[in-house]
Scaffold this motif. Structure first.
Motif, PDB file in Angstrom:
ATOM      1  N   SER A   1      -3.345 -10.807  -0.752  1.00  0.00           N
ATOM      2  CA  SER A   1      -4.548 -10.928  -1.565  1.00  0.00           C
ATOM      3  C   SER A   1      -4.567 -12.286  -2.251  1.00  0.00           C
ATOM      4  O   SER A   1      -3.555 -12.986  -2.300  1.00  0.00           O
ATOM      5  CB  SER A   1      -4.641  -9.803  -2.604  1.00  0.00           C
ATOM      6  OG  SER A   1      -3.691  -9.977  -3.632  1.00  0.00           O
TER       7      SER A   1
ATOM      8  N   ASN B   1       0.833  -1.199   0.000  1.00  0.00           N
ATOM      9  CA  ASN B   1       0.000   0.000   0.000  1.00  0.00           C
ATOM     10  C   ASN B   1       0.870   1.253   0.000  1.00  0.00           C
ATOM     11  O   ASN B   1       0.427   2.327   0.367  1.00  0.00           O
ATOM     12  CB  ASN B   1      -0.911   0.012   1.229  1.00  0.00           C
ATOM     13  CG  ASN B   1      -2.377   0.137   0.852  1.00  0.00           C
ATOM     14  OD1 ASN B   1      -2.702   0.596  -0.244  1.00  0.00           O
ATOM     15  ND2 ASN B   1      -3.261  -0.245   1.739  1.00  0.00           N
TER      16      ASN B   1
ATOM     17  N   SER C   1     -12.134  -4.659   3.050  1.00  0.00           N
ATOM     18  CA  SER C   1     -11.433  -5.385   1.995  1.00  0.00           C
ATOM     19  C   SER C   1     -11.689  -4.724   0.644  1.00  0.00           C
ATOM     20  O   SER C   1     -12.782  -4.223   0.398  1.00  0.00           O
ATOM     21  CB  SER C   1     -11.892  -6.846   1.933  1.00  0.00           C
ATOM     22  OG  SER C   1     -11.604  -7.522   3.146  1.00  0.00           O
ATOM     23  N   THR C   2     -10.682  -4.739  -0.209  1.00  0.00           N
ATOM     24  CA  THR C   2     -10.819  -4.186  -1.555  1.00  0.00           C
ATOM     25  C   THR C   2     -10.879  -5.326  -2.568  1.00  0.00           C
ATOM     26  O   THR C   2     -10.158  -6.322  -2.448  1.00  0.00           O
ATOM     27  CB  THR C   2      -9.644  -3.254  -1.890  1.00  0.00           C
ATOM     28  OG1 THR C   2      -9.676  -2.131  -1.003  1.00  0.00           O
ATOM     29  CG2 THR C   2      -9.729  -2.752  -3.331  1.00  0.00           C
ATOM     30  N   TYR C   3     -11.745  -5.159  -3.558  1.00  0.00           N
ATOM     31  CA  TYR C   3     -11.920  -6.137  -4.631  1.00  0.00           C
ATOM     32  C   TYR C   3     -11.628  -5.438  -5.963  1.00  0.00           C
ATOM     33  O   TYR C   3     -11.955  -4.257  -6.137  1.00  0.00           O
ATOM     34  CB  TYR C   3     -13.355  -6.671  -4.664  1.00  0.00           C
ATOM     35  CG  TYR C   3     -13.793  -7.374  -3.408  1.00  0.00           C
ATOM     36  CD1 TYR C   3     -13.865  -8.767  -3.358  1.00  0.00           C
ATOM     37  CD2 TYR C   3     -14.144  -6.665  -2.267  1.00  0.00           C
ATOM     38  CE1 TYR C   3     -14.276  -9.427  -2.203  1.00  0.00           C
ATOM     39  CE2 TYR C   3     -14.548  -7.313  -1.102  1.00  0.00           C
ATOM     40  CZ  TYR C   3     -14.620  -8.684  -1.087  1.00  0.00           C
ATOM     41  OH  TYR C   3     -15.014  -9.338   0.058  1.00  0.00           O
ATOM     42  N   THR C   4     -11.046  -6.161  -6.890  1.00  0.00           N
ATOM     43  CA  THR C   4     -10.810  -5.603  -8.220  1.00  0.00           C
ATOM     44  C   THR C   4     -11.110  -6.651  -9.288  1.00  0.00           C
ATOM     45  O   THR C   4     -10.963  -7.848  -9.067  1.00  0.00           O
ATOM     46  CB  THR C   4      -9.347  -5.150  -8.421  1.00  0.00           C
ATOM     47  OG1 THR C   4      -8.483  -6.292  -8.413  1.00  0.00           O
ATOM     48  CG2 THR C   4      -8.925  -4.173  -7.350  1.00  0.00           C
TER      49      THR C   4
ATOM     50  N   PHE D   1     -12.915  -1.249  -9.256  1.00  0.00           N
ATOM     51  CA  PHE D   1     -12.490  -1.315  -7.853  1.00  0.00           C
ATOM     52  C   PHE D   1     -13.679  -1.060  -6.951  1.00  0.00           C
ATOM     53  O   PHE D   1     -14.494  -0.164  -7.213  1.00  0.00           O
ATOM     54  CB  PHE D   1     -11.453  -0.227  -7.548  1.00  0.00           C
ATOM     55  CG  PHE D   1     -10.083  -0.465  -8.118  1.00  0.00           C
ATOM     56  CD1 PHE D   1      -9.051  -0.937  -7.318  1.00  0.00           C
ATOM     57  CD2 PHE D   1      -9.808  -0.195  -9.449  1.00  0.00           C
ATOM     58  CE1 PHE D   1      -7.794  -1.141  -7.840  1.00  0.00           C
ATOM     59  CE2 PHE D   1      -8.553  -0.392  -9.981  1.00  0.00           C
ATOM     60  CZ  PHE D   1      -7.536  -0.870  -9.169  1.00  0.00           C
ATOM     61  N   TRP D   2     -13.775  -1.820  -5.856  1.00  0.00           N
ATOM     62  CA  TRP D   2     -14.755  -1.506  -4.822  1.00  0.00           C
ATOM     63  C   TRP D   2     -14.247  -2.016  -3.478  1.00  0.00           C
ATOM     64  O   TRP D   2     -13.483  -2.990  -3.416  1.00  0.00           O
ATOM     65  CB  TRP D   2     -16.127  -2.059  -5.162  1.00  0.00           C
ATOM     66  CG  TRP D   2     -16.287  -3.553  -5.165  1.00  0.00           C
ATOM     67  CD1 TRP D   2     -16.843  -4.329  -4.188  1.00  0.00           C
ATOM     68  CD2 TRP D   2     -15.916  -4.463  -6.214  1.00  0.00           C
ATOM     69  NE1 TRP D   2     -16.839  -5.658  -4.545  1.00  0.00           N
ATOM     70  CE2 TRP D   2     -16.277  -5.767  -5.786  1.00  0.00           C
ATOM     71  CE3 TRP D   2     -15.314  -4.310  -7.459  1.00  0.00           C
ATOM     72  CZ2 TRP D   2     -16.048  -6.897  -6.557  1.00  0.00           C
ATOM     73  CZ3 TRP D   2     -15.075  -5.439  -8.231  1.00  0.00           C
ATOM     74  CH2 TRP D   2     -15.445  -6.700  -7.788  1.00  0.00           C
ATOM     75  N   THR D   3     -14.633  -1.347  -2.406  1.00  0.00           N
ATOM     76  CA  THR D   3     -14.187  -1.702  -1.062  1.00  0.00           C
ATOM     77  C   THR D   3     -15.382  -1.845  -0.151  1.00  0.00           C
ATOM     78  O   THR D   3     -16.278  -0.994  -0.151  1.00  0.00           O
ATOM     79  CB  THR D   3     -13.227  -0.637  -0.506  1.00  0.00           C
ATOM     80  OG1 THR D   3     -12.050  -0.566  -1.320  1.00  0.00           O
ATOM     81  CG2 THR D   3     -12.802  -0.967   0.929  1.00  0.00           C
ATOM     82  N   THR D   4     -15.395  -2.925   0.636  1.00  0.00           N
ATOM     83  CA  THR D   4     -16.464  -3.143   1.610  1.00  0.00           C
ATOM     84  C   THR D   4     -15.920  -3.938   2.779  1.00  0.00           C
ATOM     85  O   THR D   4     -15.097  -4.843   2.602  1.00  0.00           O
ATOM     86  CB  THR D   4     -17.660  -3.886   0.968  1.00  0.00           C
ATOM     87  OG1 THR D   4     -18.690  -4.057   1.956  1.00  0.00           O
ATOM     88  CG2 THR D   4     -17.275  -5.237   0.413  1.00  0.00           C
TER      89      THR D   4
ATOM     90  N   THR E   1      -7.210  -5.790   2.920  1.00  0.00           N
ATOM     91  CA  THR E   1      -7.227  -4.450   3.493  1.00  0.00           C
ATOM     92  C   THR E   1      -7.820  -3.479   2.480  1.00  0.00           C
ATOM     93  O   THR E   1      -8.056  -3.843   1.325  1.00  0.00           O
ATOM     94  CB  THR E   1      -5.801  -4.001   3.875  1.00  0.00           C
ATOM     95  OG1 THR E   1      -5.853  -2.780   4.608  1.00  0.00           O
ATOM     96  CG2 THR E   1      -4.945  -3.788   2.630  1.00  0.00           C
ATOM     97  N   SER E   2      -8.067  -2.253   2.911  1.00  0.00           N
ATOM     98  CA  SER E   2      -8.486  -1.206   1.974  1.00  0.00           C
ATOM     99  C   SER E   2      -7.250  -0.723   1.223  1.00  0.00           C
ATOM    100  O   SER E   2      -6.256  -0.336   1.840  1.00  0.00           O
ATOM    101  CB  SER E   2      -9.131  -0.033   2.721  1.00  0.00           C
ATOM    102  OG  SER E   2     -10.296  -0.449   3.389  1.00  0.00           O
TER     103      SER E   2
END
Length: 206
Positions: A98, A62, A177-180, A171-174, A118-119
């Motif tokens: 990841s 990061n 956690s971040t997902y791509t 990209f989205w975060t919830t 993580t974000s």
């Protein structure tokens, strides 16, 4: 390469990158969830004719690093995939774990879905972003990004680049956690279709 496709040579300590190292994994969903500390489900199939091709564990950062710094850390980063002490030794560079999954559909589209523990920052100063669109994955805020990148033969930045490419990413975060989803070939899918894939994937994570 700059925006006019001119090759620019810089010392290794001035070239900034967002590096990662991956390794194929045979861990199951439960083992991956325990290792990353988040719930992970990697379906073989989950949307239309998508098929899982491979999955890998990844250590990334990061924090933006110089090429020179990362070059000195490569062995430690590779060990950190399976060695928690090696992972912790990288703390000043803000490492994260990841899981990366490659899927292919019947049309030959190849893309990657990554789940990060993580974000993660979407932007950094060394990214060449040409387009950002705000969208949603279900009720979750998301960003559709079009990014240009310099294409190096064999991914070795000491080689002469062969040109520039374009990558589309969602990209989205919830829940921390971040997902791509990133397209991995020259047949990019539309934002709307990628969002549908993301929504179908998130349903498998419940």
């Amino acid at each position: 390469m700059d925006k006019d496709n001119n090759i620019i040579e810089r010392p290794a300590n001035e070239v900034l990158i967002n590096p990662s190292i991956s390794k194929a994994t045979s861990l199951n969903d439960k083992e991956l969830s325990e290792k990353l500390g988040i719930k992970i489900r990697i379906p073989e199939k989950f949307y239309k004719d998508l098929d899982l091709q491979k999955k890998a564990e990844v250590v990334a950062f990061n924090k933006t690093l110089s090429y020179e710094t990362f070059d000195t850390l490569k062995d430690v980063v590779e060990n950190a995939i399976n060695d928690e002490n090696a992972f912790k030794s990288l703390h000043e560079y803000l490492p994260y774990r990841s899981v990366s999954c490659t899927y292919r559909n019947g049309k030959g589209n190849i893309f990657n879905i990554a789940v990060m523990d993580t974000s993660v920052k979407v932007f950094s100063n060394n990214h060449d972003i040409s387009k950002v669109v705000q969208t949603k994955v279900g009720n979750i805020n998301a960003q559709w990004i079009v990014e240009s990148f310099t294409d190096y033969k064999g991914k070795d930045m000491t080689n002469k680049p062969v040109g520039k490419g374009t990558a589309n990413a969602l990209f989205w975060t919830t829940k921390g956690s971040t997902y791509t989803i990133v397209t991995l070939d020259d047949k990019p899918m539309s934002m709307n279709e990628t969002v549908k894939i993301a929504e179908a994937f998130m349903k498998t994570q419940k």
